[in-house]
Structures are given as structure tokens and as C-alpha cells.
Design an enzyme around this catalytic site. Structure first.
Site: not given
Length: 269
Positions: A151, A45-46, A186
Site C-alpha cells: 500500500d 499537534d497539527g 501493508a
């Protein structure tokens, strides 16, 4: 038919590329990396994400198809032992085009209103460069929604909802829906600071504008590309007018992709 093949760069993918090109010569197909009609990604997929960004300037003229040389990938239609059949299909039939929504990101800076525009096939993730708490104001449709502390934030497309967004606890969205999803990374929630704490799914006509409160350098990761940005005034997200086009030669429904990628074992496929 004009084509080009992009590979992961490993020996297995490169060998498969040469095998495919030899087949294509027999069908008098034309290799044209500058103006292809179909882009074949060989790898994972990359690799397909890299192919998408390489040809993102001509999305209305090109269609993508993925051949996976490792584990089954989410964007894969074909496996290595099927490439001869794929080439016959490309040569002999008018392929069906399936379109998926994309994400538009516009970065605006404090330097004379300068801006840059990006497209994402999967997602755009925002964090601070030094790993400190990201503090941003989130505006939806021109109205202040919340001040986020945490985050980072991930904004994904429907097809990208199965990637990082899923790992963050976001919803899976069928790519026939023109939408984007905002998922927290987060977040800080206590008696003093509060966020909505849930993924947000926005339709095409909604815009999300995020404004950094502090002057930290922002690390933006758009699909597989990570870039740091200084003096950021705002980041605007919306469903892009452009769409990515995939060439389909046989049915491969979205929910079957989800099932094959996340639920079934190799023995069940």
C-alpha cells in the site's frame, strides 16, 4: 522578545490567544509574524506542524513552543491554565533550546531533471493516487535493497516515530539520535514477492532512494500536507541538515512524553 501566536482556529484557542496577547502587552513584548524569535502554537499537534511549515524557511532563527487546548499532545509543554506562567518565563529567562532532527525529501521528475525539496517534522508517506499497489525499487547508500510492493511506505523522523509510524508497528526512536525510519504499509509477501518486512532505521550519513517502477501518480503526504506528483523519477530521503528548535522552560523528557501520551491516564498526570 518578538513573538507570534498561531491557533487551531477554534473559539477556545482564539480566546486563549487574545488572553495571551493582553498579557504580553504588559511585558512590552512585540508581536512580529514576519520575523519572530519564538512561535507559540495554540491548539494541537497539527497546529504545531502548521507552524513549523510556515516558518521552515527560518528554522535557525526561531524556536517553537506548544500550548494545547484539547487533549495532551505530544509536542505540548503547556496547558491553558499555565499560559500566564509561560509568558513570565518567556519574558524573564533565557530559554533552553532543544533541537530535533528533520527529514529531507527531494522529489525528482522525468521532466528535464526538475526537482522539489521538502522538510518533514513527523513523516513523509508515499502511496499511489488511485489506491493501486505501490511498486518501487528501494536503494540504500546507492545499492539496490529490495523491490517493494504494497500500500505504501512511511519514512519518519525520531520525533515523528510516535505518530503514524507507531501505528504501523515501527519503533520509537529518541530524538537525540539523528536517524530516519522506513516502515512498510501493508506490504505484499508471498512465494513470489518478498520484502524485508521490518522497519529500517538509517543513520544520518545514509541516503534512501526510492524509484517508482510503474508510472502511477504518487500521493505524497508530508506531515499534514498531501500533494499528488506525476512523472516521478525518484524520491530521495535523508536526515536534513536543518533542525527544528523547541523552547524549553522546564524539563519534559522524551520518555515522559511517550508515557503521558500513550500509557498514563488523565488521573495519573
Amino acid at each position: 522578545m518578538r513573538y507570534t501566536i498561531l491557533t487551531k482556529g477554534d473559539s477556545k484557542s482564539n480566546a486563549l490567544k487574545h488572553k495571551m496577547m493582553n498579557y504580553m502587552k504588559d511585558f512590552r513584548m512585540i508581536e512580529d509574524s514576519e520575523n519572530p524569535e519564538i512561535v507559540i502554537s495554540v491548539g494541537g499537534d497539527g497546529t504545531l506542524l502548521q507552524a513549523f511549515h510556515q516558518y521552515s524557511h527560518m528554522l535557525s532563527k526561531v524556536a517553537f513552543v506548544g500550548v494545547h487546548t484539547g487533549h495532551l499532545g505530544f509536542y505540548a509543554d503547556w496547558l491553558p491554565h499555565e499560559v500566564e506562567k509561560l509568558i513570565i518565563e518567556i519574558n524573564n529567562s533565557e530559554f533552553q533550546v532543544i533541537e530535533y532532527p528533520l527529514l529531507e525529501i527531494i522529489m525528482r521528475y522525468n521532466d528535464n531533471g526538475y526537482e522539489t525539496r521538502y522538510l518533514a517534522l513527523n513523516e513523509a508517506t508515499m502511496k499511489t493516487e488511485n489506491g493501486s499497489t505501490l511498486v518501487v525499487d528501494v536503494n540504500l547508500r546507492g545499492k539496490h535493497f529490495e523491490r517493494f510492493r504494497g500500500d505504501g511506505l512511511c519514512v519518519s523522523t525520531p520525533s515523528g516515530s510516535t505518530a503514524y509510524n507507531k501505528a504501523l508497528g515501527g519503533a520509537l526512536i529518541h530524538p537525540s539520535l539523528e536517524a530516519m525510519q522506513i516502515t512498510e504499509i501493508a506490504s505484499i509477501n508471498n512465494r513470489v514477492f518478498r520484502t524485508v518486512g521490518s522497519p529500517l532505521v538509517l543513520p544520518k550519513h545514509h541516503t534512501c532512494l526510492i524509484s517508482p517502477v510503474n508510472h502511477d501518480t504518487i500521493r505524497m503526504t508530508i506531515d499534514h500536507v498531501s500533494i499528488k506528483h506525476k512523472n516521478v523519477n525518484s524520491i530521495q530521503y535523508r536526515v536534513a541538515n536543518e533542525k527544528v528548535r523547541f523552547a524549553r522552560f522546564r524539563p519534559f523528557p522524551f520518555w515522559k512524553r511517550v508515557h503521558d501520551s500513550f500509557i498514563s491516564s488523565d488521573e495519573e498526570r
